[in-house]
Enzyme design. Structure first.
Site, short mmCIF file in Angstrom:
data_model
loop_
_atom_site.label_atom_id
_atom_site.label_comp_id
_atom_site.label_asym_id
_atom_site.label_seq_id
_atom_site.Cartn_x
_atom_site.Cartn_y
_atom_site.Cartn_z
N TYR A 34 -1.56 -1.17 10.35
CA TYR A 34 -1.95 -1.11 8.41
C TYR A 34 -0.37 -1.06 8.33
O TYR A 34 0.16 -1.33 7.10
CB TYR A 34 -2.90 -0.42 8.14
N SER A 86 0.74 -1.50 -0.17
CA SER A 86 -0.30 0.14 -0.22
C SER A 86 0.77 1.48 -0.56
O SER A 86 1.96 1.29 0.44
CB SER A 86 -0.65 0.74 1.44
P1 NAD Z 1 -11.64 -6.67 -0.20
O1 NAD Z 1 -11.62 -6.00 1.47
O2 NAD Z 1 -12.35 -6.60 -1.45
O3 NAD Z 1 -10.57 -8.26 -0.45
C1 NAD Z 1 -10.29 -8.71 0.81
C2 NAD Z 1 -9.91 -9.89 0.78
O4 NAD Z 1 -8.92 -10.70 2.08
C3 NAD Z 1 -11.27 -10.84 0.81
O5 NAD Z 1 -10.85 -11.69 -0.02
C4 NAD Z 1 -11.10 -11.52 2.04
O6 NAD Z 1 -11.83 -12.70 2.05
C5 NAD Z 1 -9.95 -11.72 2.07
N1 NAD Z 1 -9.44 -12.10 3.59
C6 NAD Z 1 -9.96 -11.59 4.88
N2 NAD Z 1 -9.75 -11.78 5.91
C7 NAD Z 1 -9.27 -12.71 5.16
C8 NAD Z 1 -8.60 -13.59 6.43
N3 NAD Z 1 -8.48 -14.23 7.67
N4 NAD Z 1 -8.21 -15.40 5.86
C9 NAD Z 1 -8.02 -15.33 4.29
N5 NAD Z 1 -8.92 -14.45 3.33
C10 NAD Z 1 -9.28 -13.07 4.04
O7 NAD Z 1 -9.92 -5.43 -0.38
P2 NAD Z 1 -9.04 -4.83 -1.18
O8 NAD Z 1 -9.28 -3.54 -1.00
O9 NAD Z 1 -9.02 -5.52 -2.53
O10 NAD Z 1 -7.38 -5.25 -0.17
C11 NAD Z 1 -6.45 -5.70 -1.50
C12 NAD Z 1 -5.41 -5.12 -1.13
O11 NAD Z 1 -4.61 -4.44 -1.12
C13 NAD Z 1 -5.46 -5.79 0.62
O12 NAD Z 1 -3.15 -6.36 1.51
C14 NAD Z 1 -4.94 -4.61 1.19
O13 NAD Z 1 -5.04 -3.24 2.63
C15 NAD Z 1 -4.65 -3.69 -0.14
N6 NAD Z 1 -4.77 -1.86 -0.86
C16 NAD Z 1 -6.11 -1.72 -0.60
C17 NAD Z 1 -6.19 -0.55 -0.72
C18 NAD Z 1 -7.36 -0.02 -1.32
O14 NAD Z 1 -7.81 1.22 -1.34
N7 NAD Z 1 -8.96 -0.61 -1.60
C19 NAD Z 1 -5.15 -0.12 -1.18
C20 NAD Z 1 -3.81 0.04 -0.91
C21 NAD Z 1 -3.66 -1.58 -0.79
#
Ligand code: NAD
Length: 264
Positions: free
Chosen positions: A159, A146
């Site tokens: 985080y 991130s």
């Molecule tokens: P999301 O909430 O849409 O998806 C998260 C996924 O992680 C889901 O498939 C969920 O089932 C899985 N998950 C959560 N807890 C779990 C557990 N205990 N065991 C197994 N699986 C688990 O999130 P996203 O926004 O697509 O995020 C994906 C990645 O991108 C993350 O690492 C997040 O930190 C990173 N990220 C997101 C953003 C944003 O703005 N959305 C920005 C920077 C980084």
């Protein structure tokens, strides 16, 4: 290797039932890459999702709902993928959760979960997938960090600690494998339109008595000069490029995709 030559490889994407992981799964399956899908769906829902992918893209698909807080479950998960699809060629550590609260008030249980899911799980999957990549002299590891792996923000102690940690893990594993055809990189997105950040927008809308759209705009522009959220598919397309031969020299990098957030 062009992206066409990726057909038939095996990619494991943690957290691929939603958001960035799910969009990436579509991008990779569209290239004929076999998929280990993973996330917190029921067995039934996971089976349905796997079937949708295999019918749409004619690739082999395996589904697991292993809880990434559990190191033993991760071992069983990796073994089940190898048994079903063969060795993992492309590992995408993407699953993540968020909780926002000041460090003083941050619940210990939330801290432990965030460190386990956003950081330690990647260590376990890397440790268990790398030996086969080393044997094959080919592999791609992409950790979804991130912008918070590069800078801090208030109320995000766990985080930011986990994301800075995964940036460090990325560098070390890249160095240890630099002479082989294995690259290890972290992508550092700014705001991406997924369920992960929905709660933050809902909280701002309630606190400041704003519409969801206005709260979202305020959240994005408070830090990110590009005044809009990225779409998850844009991250997926970048991941596909990192899997190609053209990206062979990109390794050990933490790559911002952040609308100039960290340019300031
Ligand atoms: P999301 O909430 O849409 O998806 C998260 C996924 O992680 C889901 O498939 C969920 O089932 C899985 N998950 C959560 N807890 C779990 C557990 N205990 N065991 C197994 N699986 C688990 O999130 P996203 O926004 O697509 O995020 C994906 C990645 O991108 C993350 O690492 C997040 O930190 C990173 N990220 C997101 C953003 C944003 O703005 N959305 C920005 C920077 C980084």
């Amino acid at each position: 290797m062009t992206t066409q030559a990726l057909a038939g490889k095996v990619a494991l994407i943690t957290g691929s039932t939603s958001g960035i992981g799910l969009a990436t799964a579509h991008v990779l399956a569209n290239q004929g890459i076999n998929l280990a899908l993973h996330g917190l769906l029921t067995d039934e829902e996971g089976k349905d999702l796997a079937q949708q992918f295999s019918e749409k893209y004619a690739v082999k698909v395996h589904f697991s709902n292993a809880d990434l807080r559990d190191a033993i479950a991760i071992t069983a998960f990796i073994n089940s993928v190898t048994l079903a699809l063969g060795n993992i060629d492309i590992l995408i550590n993407n699953a993540g959760i968020q909780h926002t609260e000041s460090a003083v008030k941050f619940p210990t249980a939330k801290w432990n979960d965030i460190i386990a899911i956003n950081l330690s799980a990647a260590f376990h999957t890397i440790q268990q997938s790398l030996p086969a990549m080393q044997k094959n002299n080919w592999g791609r590891i992409i950790n979804i960090a991130s912008v918070h792996g590069l800078v801090g923000s208030v109320n995000k102690s766990a985080y930011c600690a986990a994301k800075h940690g995964i940036v460090g893990l990325t560098k070390v594993v890249a160095l240890e494998n630099a002479e082989q055809n294995i690259t290890v990189n972290a992508i550092c997105p700014g705001w991406v339109d997924t369920p992960l950040i929905k709660q933050q927008i809902i909280d701002i809308a309630a606190r400041d008595q704003l519409s969801f759209e206005q709260a979202q705009y305020n959240l994005v522009t408070a830090k990110q000069p590009l005044p809009e959220m990225m779409q998850p598919q844009q991250i997926g397309e970048f991941i596909l490029f990192l899997c190609s031969d053209s990206a062979r020299a990109i390794t050990g990098s933490s790559l911002p995709m952040d609308g100039a957030w960290t340019a300031q």
